[in-house]
Scaffold this motif. Structure first.
Motif, mmCIF file in Angstrom:
data_model
loop_
_atom_site.group_PDB
_atom_site.id
_atom_site.type_symbol
_atom_site.label_atom_id
_atom_site.label_comp_id
_atom_site.label_asym_id
_atom_site.label_seq_id
_atom_site.Cartn_x
_atom_site.Cartn_y
_atom_site.Cartn_z
ATOM 1 N N PHE A 1 40.770 45.802 52.834
ATOM 2 C CA PHE A 1 40.482 44.825 51.799
ATOM 3 C C PHE A 1 41.319 45.083 50.556
ATOM 4 N N LEU A 2 41.852 44.010 49.969
ATOM 5 C CA LEU A 2 42.567 44.106 48.702
ATOM 6 C C LEU A 2 41.742 43.501 47.569
ATOM 7 N N LEU A 3 41.410 42.196 47.701
ATOM 8 C CA LEU A 3 40.591 41.602 46.655
ATOM 9 C C LEU A 3 39.911 40.329 47.123
ATOM 10 N N HIS A 4 38.961 39.868 46.301
ATOM 11 C CA HIS A 4 38.110 38.729 46.609
ATOM 12 C C HIS A 4 38.028 37.817 45.391
ATOM 13 N N PHE A 5 38.360 36.537 45.616
ATOM 14 C CA PHE A 5 38.192 35.502 44.597
ATOM 15 C C PHE A 5 36.966 34.660 44.933
ATOM 16 N N VAL A 6 36.216 34.278 43.918
ATOM 17 C CA VAL A 6 35.260 33.194 44.042
ATOM 18 C C VAL A 6 35.764 32.086 43.122
ATOM 19 N N LYS A 7 36.152 31.019 43.738
ATOM 20 C CA LYS A 7 36.889 29.953 43.026
ATOM 21 C C LYS A 7 38.094 30.598 42.344
ATOM 22 N N GLU A 8 38.232 30.453 41.040
ATOM 23 C CA GLU A 8 39.423 31.017 40.396
ATOM 24 C C GLU A 8 39.186 32.411 39.823
ATOM 25 N N SER A 9 37.978 32.933 39.967
ATOM 26 C CA SER A 9 37.634 34.218 39.361
ATOM 27 C C SER A 9 37.743 35.364 40.354
ATOM 28 N N LYS A 10 38.253 36.489 39.857
ATOM 29 C CA LYS A 10 38.316 37.695 40.687
ATOM 30 C C LYS A 10 36.932 38.339 40.732
ATOM 31 N N GLN A 11 36.344 38.378 41.930
ATOM 32 C CA GLN A 11 35.040 38.989 42.118
ATOM 33 C C GLN A 11 35.160 40.497 42.266
ATOM 34 N N ASP A 12 36.222 40.915 42.955
ATOM 35 C CA ASP A 12 36.403 42.332 43.253
ATOM 36 C C ASP A 12 37.873 42.560 43.564
ATOM 37 N N GLU A 13 38.506 43.421 42.812
ATOM 38 C CA GLU A 13 39.899 43.766 43.106
ATOM 39 C C GLU A 13 40.036 45.270 43.309
ATOM 40 N N SER A 14 38.970 45.885 43.794
ATOM 41 C CA SER A 14 38.946 47.339 43.959
ATOM 42 C C SER A 14 39.923 47.851 45.008
ATOM 43 N N GLY A 15 40.371 46.978 45.912
ATOM 44 C CA GLY A 15 41.285 47.415 46.954
ATOM 45 C C GLY A 15 42.756 47.294 46.602
#
Lengths: 114, 112
Positions: B45-59
């Motif tokens: 995993f690298l990162l997760h967007f919800v719509k235009e917002s970064k939910q998680d970029e821990s990867g």
């Protein structure tokens, strides 16, 4: 840290020879366990989601089962077109940040000979 | 229903150059993810967007990687400057909810 271990790394079967693939996992709070199929040069293709121990899902020659520590993907009377890499992944409902993200195993490369 | 699409399918660049990968998710999918597979390793995993917002970029490996999602539609992942260890297959995926995401075909990046 979430961990997923798949075994065996590779499996070669004759057409019609049934077998099982294993996925062992460690996760603080399992939200879901996912099975994907991946063909060479392509992205993973979703097969199943399992949410709780004891759950089973079936699709054609494939059946996925889940316990509290592992999942099995049973392949009954496989055909050459079932040859692919099968990936297992977990989703941790207790992870910090996104609890939608998947933690993958390395996969099992299945080859079915005619 | 059109699937997740990624562009380019392959990219070969030299160390120090910049590369931008694009992902078009399935229409209506608010969740968009980037994953990467380095040779011999599992998909990570690298990162997760919800719509235009970064939910998680821990990867995300380091600050050479920048992901954006314009207007909650397509997403880009820029690597600047690229290093040898950035070589691998970059997958984009999308989903409506927490169910199994649909993956794109991937972009194969080779940094020489």
């Amino acid at each position: 840290e979430d961990q997923v271990t798949q075994s065996p790394e590779a499996l070669r079967l004759q057409e019609g020879e049934s077998s099982s693939l294993n996925c062992s996992y460690t996760v603080s709070g399992l939200r879901g366990l996912f099975w994907y199929r991946q063909d060479p040069g392509k992205g993973p293709e979703f097969l199943f989601t399992l949410y709780s121990a004891g759950e089973e899902k079936e699709k054609e020659r494939l059946k996925a089962t889940l316990t509290k520590k592992e999942s099995f993907l049973h392949i009954t009377a496989p055909k050459p077109e079932d040859s692919a890499t099968y990936l297992c992944a977990v989703q941790d409902g207790n992870s910090g940040g996104s609890n939608y993200k998947l933690t993958f195993g390395k996969g099992t490369l299945l080859t079915v000979n005619p | 229903e059109a699937g997740v699409t990624q562009f380019p399918s392959h990219s070969v660049i030299e160390k120090g150059q910049t590369v931008t990968l694009r992902c078009d998710p399935i229409s209506g999918h608010d969740n968009l993810y980037w994953y990467r597979r380095v040779m011999g390793k599992e998909i990570k995993f690298l990162l997760h967007f919800v719509k235009e917002s970064k939910q998680d970029e821990s990867g995300m490996p380091n600050n050479r990687f920048l992901a954006e999602r314009t207007g909650g539609t397509y997403s880009t992942l820029k690597v600047q400057p690229a290093e040898l260890e950035d070589s691998g297959v970059y997958f984009c995926a999308s989903s409506q909810d927490y169910g199994g995401p649909n993956f794109g075909p991937g972009t194969r990046l080779l940094v020489l």
